[in-house]
Design an enzyme around this catalytic site. Structure first.
Site: not given
Length: 383
Positions: A201, A325, A237
């Site tokens: 991103h 963050c 996955t």
């Protein structure tokens, strides 16, 4: 709105979004053996090859993760744990790392008996390679890992990675290159790194996908255990659509890097010049020359950065006080403090970061709104 916070996240590139929507309509777990599973696996492996080719890596060196933060944790913890078994307990990093590197290293220091050396930086946020050379001269046999970012996420300074790797010699070196990939030339093989982190991103891909480029001969202890995917280094996955979109974003960003970097440098330099003209007391932070093409980081003495950010936001300008963050955390930037910037100046800082959607009109909108916002923020600080 004028979006000037590409360092936090970048709008998806049209090609990456098209890829995501196309692949997301299909079904199949890339670990399954039936037709749909094999189709998903083919997409994942083709994406792995695409990312490897764009960044000078071997396909087998591309380890997919759920984020840049996960990749940083895997590199710092996994490489340290593997080398600690050889009696090496020292971690070397810098004082300006993103929290995705700094916090895992602090955790290892507190819980895993790691001895940590944090390299100093100068007033432009350049890592002190002489300090590293001296450390390795006296403590080379103790060092498990060196982890230094390729480019700083706050002030945009590009670091001397080649010098760091040369000094390290046979010591593994990891670099958080989240801000660098797609902005400056990055070649994993030529850099000589053991591990490198990137995130989708930050360069026009989707949120929730990252990768660790990891040399085949590197011993890295997993931090996730389960199905044994990704060389048994990172179980879980795989997000087939996200990975395919990630690969498209990387390939597109690298292909357009030269022309886009020139465009952003011109736009950034115009922004810097016009901000200084509009607010003569503004202080540019970071390396004045060797910085990311889309980064302009200023301090506005007398202002609180958070107040100034909200005033600009009300005027239609979106920017940041530092790393997304740590947004909303009432603490001065550890990056600016490491550079020797005083706490008052640290709290008055804003980061304007440009990207593929940025235009001259965005810069004009900022310059138009900034003087009044600075005046109001200063007035509020004095009241």
């Amino acid at each position: 709105m004028s979006y000037l916070d590409h360092a936090a996240t970048t709008p998806m590139l049209p090609a990456a979004l098209d890829t995501y929507l196309r692949v997301a309509k299909t079904v199949g777990n890339a670990s399954s053996l039936h037709t749909s599973g094999r189709a998903a696996r083919r997409i994942v492996e083709e994406s792995r090859e695409q990312i490897a080719a764009a960044l000078g890596a071997k396909p087998s060196e591309v380890i997919f993760t759920g984020s840049g933060t996960e990749a940083d944790n895997l590199a710092t913890k996994g490489l340290f744990w593997s080398r600690r078994a050889q009696g090496r307990h020292r971690l070397v990093t810098s004082g300006i790392e993103h929290h995705a590197v700094a916090d895992p290293i602090t955790w290892l220091e507190c819980h895993e008996e790691a001895r940590v050396t944090r390299l100093n930086v100068d007033e432009h946020a350049r890592i002190d390679v002489d300090q590293l050379a001296d450390l390795l001269l006296h403590h080379r046999e103790e060092v498990a890992l060196i982890s230094c970012m390729w480019a700083n996420n706050e002030v945009g300074t590009v670091q001397p990675i080649a010098q760091i790797v040369e000094l390290a010699d046979d010591i593994p070196v990891h670099s958080d290159a989240v801000q660098a990939v797609g902005a400056v030339p990055v070649n994993f093989a030529e850099a000589g790194l053991t591990a490198l982190t990137l995130s989708a991103h930050k360069l026009g891909g989707p949120v929730g996908v990252g990768a660790l480029l990891l040399k085949r001969d590197a011993s890295c202890t997993p931090i996730l255990h389960g199905g044994g995917q990704e060389r048994e280094v990172r179980s879980g996955t795989l997000d087939t659509a996200g990975i395919a979109s990630f690969a498209t974003a990387v390939a597109t960003a690298v292909e357009n890097l030269a022309s886009e970097s020139r465009r952003l440098e011109e736009l950034r330099d115009d922004l810097i010049a016009r901000v200084r003209q509009a607010v003569p007391t503004a202080i540019l932070n970071g390396d004045p020359e060797n910085r990311l093409p889309g980064n302009a980081h200023f301090s506005f003495p007398g202002c609180e950065g958070d107040a100034l950010l909200m005033l600009l936001d009300a005027a239609g300008i979106e920017c940041a006080t530092g790393s997304a963050c740590t947004a909303g955390v009432a603490q001065p930037s550890h990056v600016l403090l490491a550079m020797g910037v005083g706490e008052d100046q640290t709290r008055s800082s804003l980061r304007f970061s440009l990207g593929h959607t940025s235009t001259p009109e965005d810069v004009s909108a900022l310059v138009k709104a900034l003087p009044a916002a600075v005046e109001r923020a200063r007035s509020a600080g004095l009241s």
